[in-house]
Design a protein around this motif. Sequence first.
Motif, PDB file in Angstrom:
ATOM      1  N   ARG A  46       0.710  -1.210   0.088  1.00 15.55           N
ATOM      2  CA  ARG A  46      -0.079  -0.142   0.172  1.00 15.55           C
ATOM      3  C   ARG A  46       0.908   1.301   0.105  1.00 15.55           C
ATOM      4  NH1 ARG A  46      -3.217   1.718  -2.638  1.00 15.55           N
ATOM      5  NH2 ARG A  46      -3.997  -0.253  -2.602  1.00 15.55           N
ATOM      6  N   LYS A  47       2.119   1.155   0.790  1.00 10.39           N
ATOM      7  CA  LYS A  47       2.917   2.489   0.847  1.00 10.39           C
ATOM      8  C   LYS A  47       3.432   2.634  -0.464  1.00 10.39           C
ATOM      9  CE  LYS A  47       3.490   4.962   3.771  1.00 10.39           C
ATOM     10  NZ  LYS A  47       3.170   6.504   3.999  1.00 10.39           N
ATOM     11  N   LEU A  48       4.018   1.501  -1.090  1.00  7.24           N
ATOM     12  CA  LEU A  48       4.625   1.698  -2.360  1.00  7.24           C
ATOM     13  C   LEU A  48       3.649   2.307  -3.549  1.00  7.24           C
ATOM     14  CD1 LEU A  48       6.913  -1.372  -2.900  1.00  7.24           C
ATOM     15  CD2 LEU A  48       7.659   0.945  -1.951  1.00  7.24           C
ATOM     16  N   ILE A  49       2.354   1.723  -3.329  1.00 16.36           N
ATOM     17  CA  ILE A  49       1.474   2.390  -4.282  1.00 16.36           C
ATOM     18  C   ILE A  49       1.161   3.671  -3.858  1.00 16.36           C
ATOM     19  CG2 ILE A  49      -0.963   2.127  -5.350  1.00 16.36           C
ATOM     20  CD1 ILE A  49      -0.401  -1.033  -4.867  1.00 16.36           C
ATOM     21  N   ASP A  50       0.921   3.987  -2.703  1.00 18.60           N
ATOM     22  CA  ASP A  50       0.528   5.548  -2.390  1.00 18.60           C
ATOM     23  C   ASP A  50       1.531   6.403  -2.687  1.00 18.60           C
ATOM     24  OD1 ASP A  50      -1.852   4.544  -1.514  1.00 18.60           O
ATOM     25  OD2 ASP A  50      -1.266   4.624   0.813  1.00 18.60           O
ATOM     26  N   LYS A  51       2.816   6.122  -2.764  1.00 17.30           N
ATOM     27  CA  LYS A  51       3.800   6.993  -3.064  1.00 17.30           C
ATOM     28  C   LYS A  51       4.561   6.904  -4.178  1.00 17.30           C
ATOM     29  CE  LYS A  51       4.159   8.929   1.260  1.00 17.30           C
ATOM     30  NZ  LYS A  51       3.829  10.316   1.223  1.00 17.30           N
ATOM     31  N   SER A  52       3.754   6.072  -5.052  1.00 23.69           N
ATOM     32  CA  SER A  52       4.342   5.963  -6.507  1.00 23.69           C
ATOM     33  C   SER A  52       3.698   7.234  -7.263  1.00 23.69           C
ATOM     34  CB  SER A  52       3.648   4.580  -7.156  1.00 23.69           C
ATOM     35  OG  SER A  52       2.221   4.753  -7.379  1.00 23.69           O
ATOM     36  N   LYS A  53       4.447   7.397  -8.460  1.00 25.26           N
ATOM     37  CA  LYS A  53       4.266   8.450  -9.387  1.00 25.26           C
ATOM     38  C   LYS A  53       3.543   7.917 -10.738  1.00 25.26           C
ATOM     39  CE  LYS A  53       6.965  11.940  -7.367  1.00 25.26           C
ATOM     40  NZ  LYS A  53       6.543  13.341  -7.260  1.00 25.26           N
ATOM     41  N   ARG A  54       2.479   8.793 -11.198  1.00 31.12           N
ATOM     42  CA  ARG A  54       1.959   8.469 -12.502  1.00 31.12           C
ATOM     43  C   ARG A  54       2.776   8.618 -13.436  1.00 31.12           C
ATOM     44  NH1 ARG A  54      -2.459   6.482 -12.307  1.00 31.12           N
ATOM     45  NH2 ARG A  54      -4.112   6.510 -13.957  1.00 31.12           N
ATOM     46  N   GLN A  55       4.004   7.918 -13.892  1.00 33.35           N
ATOM     47  CA  GLN A  55       5.080   8.437 -14.781  1.00 33.35           C
ATOM     48  C   GLN A  55       4.841   7.641 -16.020  1.00 33.35           C
ATOM     49  OE1 GLN A  55       8.253   7.363 -12.068  1.00 33.35           O
ATOM     50  NE2 GLN A  55       8.838   9.473 -12.037  1.00 33.35           N
ATOM     51  N   VAL A  56       4.195   6.684 -16.158  1.00 30.91           N
ATOM     52  CA  VAL A  56       4.273   5.715 -17.383  1.00 30.91           C
ATOM     53  C   VAL A  56       3.357   6.485 -18.177  1.00 30.91           C
ATOM     54  CG1 VAL A  56       3.859   3.476 -18.744  1.00 30.91           C
ATOM     55  CG2 VAL A  56       4.736   3.800 -16.145  1.00 30.91           C
ATOM     56  N   LYS A  57       3.522   6.724 -19.601  1.00 32.60           N
ATOM     57  CA  LYS A  57       3.038   7.567 -20.535  1.00 32.60           C
ATOM     58  C   LYS A  57       1.804   6.433 -21.083  1.00 32.60           C
ATOM     59  CE  LYS A  57       6.703  10.222 -21.722  1.00 32.60           C
ATOM     60  NZ  LYS A  57       8.007  10.595 -22.770  1.00 32.60           N
ATOM     61  N   THR A  58       0.742   6.994 -21.698  1.00 30.97           N
ATOM     62  CA  THR A  58      -0.397   6.154 -22.055  1.00 30.97           C
ATOM     63  C   THR A  58      -0.279   5.701 -23.449  1.00 30.97           C
ATOM     64  OG1 THR A  58      -1.586   8.208 -22.897  1.00 30.97           O
ATOM     65  CG2 THR A  58      -1.948   7.390 -20.572  1.00 30.97           C
ATOM     66  N   ASN A  59       0.800   5.995 -24.241  1.00 30.22           N
ATOM     67  CA  ASN A  59       0.900   5.633 -25.582  1.00 30.22           C
ATOM     68  C   ASN A  59       1.739   4.383 -25.549  1.00 30.22           C
ATOM     69  OD1 ASN A  59       3.199   7.432 -24.887  1.00 30.22           O
ATOM     70  ND2 ASN A  59       3.941   7.272 -26.873  1.00 30.22           N
ATOM     71  N   GLY A  60       1.101   3.216 -26.019  1.00 33.82           N
ATOM     72  CA  GLY A  60       1.563   1.913 -25.849  1.00 33.82           C
ATOM     73  C   GLY A  60       1.298   1.068 -24.686  1.00 33.82           C
ATOM     74  N   LEU A  61       0.499   1.686 -23.663  1.00 33.16           N
ATOM     75  CA  LEU A  61       0.413   1.093 -22.407  1.00 33.16           C
ATOM     76  C   LEU A  61      -0.927   0.333 -22.747  1.00 33.16           C
ATOM     77  CD1 LEU A  61       0.865   0.995 -19.604  1.00 33.16           C
ATOM     78  CD2 LEU A  61      -0.700   2.842 -19.176  1.00 33.16           C
TER      79      LEU A  61
END
Length: 181
Positions: free
Chosen positions: A152-167
């Motif tokens: 939960r902590k890793l997810i809560d502190k994660s950053k929305r960094q992955v671009k949507t193109n190709g995701l």
Amino acid sequence: LMSDMISALEFVLQAKLDNPNAPAVLNISMGSFVGTTEYNALDEMVEQLIDAGVTVVVASGNDYVDAALYSPAHVDRAITIGGMLSNGIFAPFSNYGDQVDLMALGEEVLSTAPNGQYGTMWGTSQATAVASGAAATYLWENPDATPAEVERKLIDKSKRQVKTNGLPSGTTRNAVYVHKL
């Protein structure tokens, strides 16, 4: 062989049972396509480790297929890691889907190599090592945290960094972020 892996995990489980208060992170940078979401003996062993308090971080796999069909990547309570490139794009080799909990750098990750050398490697195994280090960092400061709390902590502190193109659809855009866990 799966039996060898299970034997290794049994060793880790016994070590945890012998030292129940010691925080533990297990990096599993291997897996295989099983073509089903049904759990097998390896998956059940991963569940036993988590029940014992071991934070288990697993690679999603490098075949660009749904991680829900990979063992042990499809174990719900394990932290499943996909790969991203340094430019923020989803790694074209990484497995994907809603089973992937977080992304981490899987491109040109510095690693040890034979004969005391260093080299760069690619893959979700390297991404998983990065995420395992983040989990260990959090446990160092919070040694009583449960595997679920670490996730939960890793997810809560994660950053929305992955671009949507190709995701691929249903795959998280959240990447492990170690600063200020």
